[in-house]
Design a protein around this motif. Structure first.
Motif, PDB file in Angstrom:
ATOM      1  N   THR A 252      16.144  31.183  55.632  1.00  9.77           N
ATOM      2  CA  THR A 252      15.477  30.373  54.612  1.00  9.77           C
ATOM      3  C   THR A 252      14.160  29.798  55.124  1.00  9.77           C
ATOM      4  OG1 THR A 252      16.980  28.641  55.347  1.00  9.77           O
ATOM      5  CG2 THR A 252      17.532  29.745  53.305  1.00  9.77           C
ATOM      6  N   THR A 253      14.106  29.455  56.417  1.00  4.13           N
ATOM      7  CA  THR A 253      12.900  28.854  56.981  1.00  4.13           C
ATOM      8  C   THR A 253      11.795  29.884  57.179  1.00  4.13           C
ATOM      9  OG1 THR A 253      14.396  27.415  58.216  1.00  4.13           O
ATOM     10  CG2 THR A 253      12.063  27.380  58.844  1.00  4.13           C
ATOM     11  N   VAL A 254      12.143  30.982  57.822  1.00  2.00           N
ATOM     12  CA  VAL A 254      11.136  31.965  58.227  1.00  2.00           C
ATOM     13  C   VAL A 254      10.636  32.796  57.047  1.00  2.00           C
ATOM     14  CG1 VAL A 254      10.740  34.006  59.663  1.00  2.00           C
ATOM     15  CG2 VAL A 254      12.014  32.061  60.579  1.00  2.00           C
ATOM     16  N   ALA A 255      11.524  33.120  56.123  1.00  2.00           N
ATOM     17  CA  ALA A 255      11.128  33.990  55.005  1.00  2.00           C
ATOM     18  C   ALA A 255       9.958  33.385  54.243  1.00  2.00           C
ATOM     19  CB  ALA A 255      12.315  34.226  54.075  1.00  2.00           C
ATOM     20  N   ALA A 256      10.032  32.081  54.008  1.00  4.65           N
ATOM     21  CA  ALA A 256       8.962  31.427  53.247  1.00  4.65           C
ATOM     22  C   ALA A 256       7.637  31.511  53.991  1.00  4.65           C
ATOM     23  CB  ALA A 256       9.336  29.965  52.992  1.00  4.65           C
ATOM     24  N   LEU A 257       7.678  31.461  55.314  1.00  7.33           N
ATOM     25  CA  LEU A 257       6.445  31.453  56.106  1.00  7.33           C
ATOM     26  C   LEU A 257       5.845  32.847  56.286  1.00  7.33           C
ATOM     27  CD1 LEU A 257       7.652  29.001  58.918  1.00  7.33           C
ATOM     28  CD2 LEU A 257       5.873  28.510  57.209  1.00  7.33           C
ATOM     29  N   HIS A 258       6.702  33.859  56.529  1.00 10.02           N
ATOM     30  CA  HIS A 258       6.163  35.131  57.006  1.00 10.02           C
ATOM     31  C   HIS A 258       6.544  36.374  56.200  1.00 10.02           C
ATOM     32  CE1 HIS A 258       4.803  32.841  60.411  1.00 10.02           C
ATOM     33  NE2 HIS A 258       6.038  32.523  60.774  1.00 10.02           N
ATOM     34  N   ALA A 259       7.520  36.269  55.294  1.00  7.63           N
ATOM     35  CA  ALA A 259       7.918  37.474  54.555  1.00  7.63           C
ATOM     36  C   ALA A 259       6.767  38.059  53.728  1.00  7.63           C
ATOM     37  CB  ALA A 259       9.141  37.196  53.687  1.00  7.63           C
ATOM     38  N   PRO A 260       5.941  37.217  53.085  1.00  5.48           N
ATOM     39  CA  PRO A 260       4.833  37.814  52.315  1.00  5.48           C
ATOM     40  C   PRO A 260       3.887  38.635  53.196  1.00  5.48           C
ATOM     41  CG  PRO A 260       5.201  35.541  51.648  1.00  5.48           C
ATOM     42  CD  PRO A 260       6.041  35.761  52.869  1.00  5.48           C
ATOM     43  N   ALA A 261       3.561  38.132  54.367  1.00  3.66           N
ATOM     44  CA  ALA A 261       2.653  38.872  55.252  1.00  3.66           C
ATOM     45  C   ALA A 261       3.297  40.171  55.732  1.00  3.66           C
ATOM     46  CB  ALA A 261       2.266  38.005  56.457  1.00  3.66           C
ATOM     47  N   LEU A 262       4.587  40.132  56.035  1.00  2.00           N
ATOM     48  CA  LEU A 262       5.273  41.353  56.473  1.00  2.00           C
ATOM     49  C   LEU A 262       5.284  42.390  55.354  1.00  2.00           C
ATOM     50  CD1 LEU A 262       6.915  42.937  58.564  1.00  2.00           C
ATOM     51  CD2 LEU A 262       8.969  41.755  57.754  1.00  2.00           C
ATOM     52  N   GLY A 263       5.584  41.926  54.147  1.00  2.00           N
ATOM     53  CA  GLY A 263       5.567  42.847  53.008  1.00  2.00           C
ATOM     54  C   GLY A 263       4.192  43.454  52.790  1.00  2.00           C
ATOM     55  N   ALA A 264       3.156  42.636  52.959  1.00  2.00           N
ATOM     56  CA  ALA A 264       1.783  43.132  52.767  1.00  2.00           C
ATOM     57  C   ALA A 264       1.405  44.160  53.826  1.00  2.00           C
ATOM     58  CB  ALA A 264       0.802  41.962  52.795  1.00  2.00           C
ATOM     59  N   ALA A 265       2.005  44.041  55.019  1.00  2.00           N
ATOM     60  CA  ALA A 265       1.721  45.000  56.094  1.00  2.00           C
ATOM     61  C   ALA A 265       2.407  46.348  55.850  1.00  2.00           C
ATOM     62  CB  ALA A 265       2.166  44.431  57.442  1.00  2.00           C
ATOM     63  N   LEU A 266       3.344  46.379  54.906  1.00  2.00           N
ATOM     64  CA  LEU A 266       4.126  47.594  54.650  1.00  2.00           C
ATOM     65  C   LEU A 266       4.025  47.986  53.178  1.00  2.00           C
ATOM     66  CD1 LEU A 266       7.172  46.445  56.793  1.00  2.00           C
ATOM     67  CD2 LEU A 266       5.749  48.442  57.309  1.00  2.00           C
TER      68      LEU A 266
ATOM     69  N   SER B  17       1.137  34.724  66.626  1.00  2.00           N
ATOM     70  CA  SER B  17       0.681  33.699  65.678  1.00  2.00           C
ATOM     71  C   SER B  17       1.845  33.071  64.919  1.00  2.00           C
ATOM     72  CB  SER B  17      -0.307  34.303  64.670  1.00  2.00           C
ATOM     73  OG  SER B  17      -1.434  34.803  65.342  1.00  2.00           O
ATOM     74  N   THR B  18       2.974  33.787  64.844  1.00  2.00           N
ATOM     75  CA  THR B  18       4.117  33.185  64.145  1.00  2.00           C
ATOM     76  C   THR B  18       4.637  31.974  64.912  1.00  2.00           C
ATOM     77  OG1 THR B  18       5.718  34.646  65.255  1.00  2.00           O
ATOM     78  CG2 THR B  18       4.831  35.399  63.137  1.00  2.00           C
ATOM     79  N   LEU B  19       4.279  31.858  66.196  1.00  2.00           N
ATOM     80  CA  LEU B  19       4.734  30.695  66.968  1.00  2.00           C
ATOM     81  C   LEU B  19       3.985  29.424  66.563  1.00  2.00           C
ATOM     82  CD1 LEU B  19       5.059  32.262  70.549  1.00  2.00           C
ATOM     83  CD2 LEU B  19       6.714  32.219  68.666  1.00  2.00           C
ATOM     84  N   ASP B  20       2.857  29.571  65.836  1.00  4.67           N
ATOM     85  CA  ASP B  20       2.092  28.387  65.422  1.00  4.67           C
ATOM     86  C   ASP B  20       2.946  27.417  64.612  1.00  4.67           C
ATOM     87  OD1 ASP B  20      -0.018  29.627  66.623  1.00  4.67           O
ATOM     88  OD2 ASP B  20      -1.022  30.216  64.760  1.00  4.67           O
ATOM     89  N   THR B  21       3.881  27.966  63.856  1.00  2.88           N
ATOM     90  CA  THR B  21       4.711  27.107  63.002  1.00  2.88           C
ATOM     91  C   THR B  21       6.063  26.802  63.644  1.00  2.88           C
ATOM     92  OG1 THR B  21       5.397  29.144  61.877  1.00  2.88           O
ATOM     93  CG2 THR B  21       3.680  27.828  60.814  1.00  2.88           C
ATOM     94  N   LEU B  22       6.247  27.224  64.907  1.00  3.10           N
ATOM     95  CA  LEU B  22       7.546  27.010  65.564  1.00  3.10           C
ATOM     96  C   LEU B  22       7.681  25.544  65.993  1.00  3.10           C
ATOM     97  CD1 LEU B  22       9.970  28.802  66.578  1.00  3.10           C
ATOM     98  CD2 LEU B  22       8.869  28.740  68.817  1.00  3.10           C
TER      99      LEU B  22
END
Lengths: 359, 359
Positions: free
Chosen positions: A44-58, A167-172
């Motif tokens: 729930t935490t990570v999907a909101a932050l990074h799923a859109p970018a991952l989808g855009a990369a694929l 860069s995903t560590l920026d929000t860690l």
């Protein structure tokens, strides 16, 4: 972008490391994840932050998502069954790929689901925590916890690629950064004294998220892990070094219900216990134990395990996967930078060490 | 006693075949199952008949038993979790061994539990049905069914030994004997025309449980399977031949809720559909389809699948593990004794074949 290779013959795979990979290196990512049908597993935490970018990369893929609750307590066979249900419900075939987007919990469960679905489909790891980037995403260990012990159910299932976007560590959260540093320190302790020295000189920069320092720490950790895994994929020998601190750490996690200690925190505290035990066995110098404790403290890791009873910790250790012929095998240090695995230690040294660290 | 070897390099293992192995060959069995801690997995029917003899063949061990309900409908992830719970509760280590005593359902679940426990411990197969002795106990395929399809969850996990005591067939119900013969016929069809000819001449002796005929059928089936598995352990090519009749058969089992057809019966009926499809594609001569149907009928196998709708069968086939890029790959026959795998067939031939056999 750095590219490391994990040399496992027919199962070799690349680790891509660098800043802004999801945002800028879509073509490189898409080339390493060729499947048309993708199941992205996240929390729930990570999907909101990074799923859109991952989808855009694929682009141009059929993407289905499974979003699991966040936290080690949710690393269960029941949640793996949920992932499997989604794979079946969407009629994913053997040519589909599971993509784990998150930390070690997500990676372990997604990897195990991929290992079991149709007796094994592809898994790509997109680790978003320091711990996952330096440790759990590399090497093919997957699995879940059992009420009776940590990671008791699982499989070896190597990924087809690891995409470590720093860069995903920026929000860690800071706490998770520190927990990840415990595993980084581990590599120095078990096999690279110079790296341990470097960590002593750079721990403050790492905690301040200095990009160059973090990049070096991640790259060196992955290099060391990739070398060990390539030499001993299924943990017949040397790979067990990677469990340094983990037998004690798993007992800490299990005794506290996987709720109050992060995995990396438990490993950090477990490494201090293992260092004490190494000294009690006459291997490690007292001055080195002091150095180890000082670095772990400077990393901001919790080391006080007195709330856990020594007897309880001992009992939980007996369920560790490294038990052979009823005897607990321990990963100990001969010196900083040199680990060994042994079942030949005085029982009273273990009892005294446990009594010194636990309640 | 015959001993065949499955030549898989570091994972090679022997198949012991013969009468009264449990009663008379305890030393040979004990030598192949060296672990001190054994978990015997069986079902309510078989445990009562054979568990005491198996235990007597393995003196001086710590033996724990898990007795599961009998039947394909119970081949579920929930029952594998039960096996895992028992392994954890008894603190079994990585050096323990699971021993599957029963038919294909027991062997598949016990093998999958062994594959997952501590990321893989040893499994020994002691098959007690004809189907398990000639097919499912050899080759390392393990797994469970999912409500969405057959064997969708599982692992490749080779046994350390297969102990095929042909005397255990003495208590096998006739219906299960016939179901096992379907898989025996399969070997003749896919890769050994002379064996098919032999089966035509000896089917009555096999149904009458003639010991010499059964021994030959089991040995030849295991030889052929061991050769195919050794050449293609993970089903990248030739091993798919072993699925002849299974894509149609799995649809039959799934459509009927795994309740009314035995697996071997469904495979028998599925092989007839696959033979018809082979003819519809212009590969197999009509006279050969007639020969195949006649032998399956003489084996006493049910072949009437008209109670299942053709559309439902087609839909269930789409979930088969052999689907690639959305297209169902079929194992067909060029002639008796020569199989092939293809996704290049006329869709109307498949539709007509399904309409001819299903309702």
């Amino acid at each position: 972008m750095d590219i490391l290779d994990v040399d496992l013959g027919a199962r070799a795979y690349p680790i891509l490391i660098g800043p802004r990979l999801l945002a800028r290196e879509g073509a490189a990512i898409a080339a390493r994840i060729p499947a048309r049908d993708l199941l992205i597993v996240s929390n729930t935490t990570v999907a909101a932050l990074h799923a859109p970018a991952l989808g855009a990369a694929l682009p141009g893929r059929r993407i289905v998502e499974v979003i699991l609750p966040d936290g080690e307590i949710h690393k269960t066979l029941a949640n793996v069954a949920r992932i499997l249900d989604v794979l079946v419900a969407n009629r994913f075939g053997r040519d589909a790929c599971v993509v784990a987007l998150g930390g070690g919990v997500v990676g372990d469960m997604a990897g195990f689901a991929a290992a079991c679905y149709q007796r094994g489909i592809a898994i790509a790891q997109v680790p978003t925590t320091l711990l996952a980037q330096v440790d759990s995403s590399v090497g093919g260990k997957t699995g879940v916890n059992h009420p009776g012990g940590k990671n008791l159910i699982g499989a070896f299932h190597q990924p087809i690629a690891v995409i470590a976007d720093t860069s995903t560590l920026d929000t860690l959260p800071d706490r998770e950064l520190r927990a990840g540093l415990a595993e980084v320190v581990k590599y120095g302790l078990i096999c690279d004294r110079a790296f341990f020295d470097w960590l002593e000189g750079n721990i403050d920069a790492l905690l301040a998220r200095d990009a160059a320092a973090l990049a070096h720490a991640i790259r060196r950790s992955c290099e060391l892990k990739a070398q060990i895994v390539a030499r001993d994929e299924h943990e017949r020998g040397e790979r067990a070094w990677l469990n340094f601190g983990h037998t004690f750490g798993h007992a800490i996690e299990s005794a506290t219900g996987y709720a109050s200690w992060l995995h990396g925190e438990a490993v950090g505290a477990g490494m201090l216990v293992a260092a004490s035990m190494s000294r009690a066995c006459g291997m490690l110098a007292s001055a080195d134990v002091v150095r180890i404790e000082r670095l772990l403290k400077r990393a901001g890791l919790p080391l006080d395990t007195r709330a856990i009873k020594a007897d309880a910790a001992h009992e939980l250790m007996r369920l560790d996967k490294k038990v052979q012929a009823g005897r607990i095998r321990l990963v100990l240090l001969r010196q900083i930078g040199e680990a060994c695995v042994t079942a030949e230690y005085p029982d009273d040294a273990l009892a005294a060490t446990l009594a010194g660290h636990f309640g």
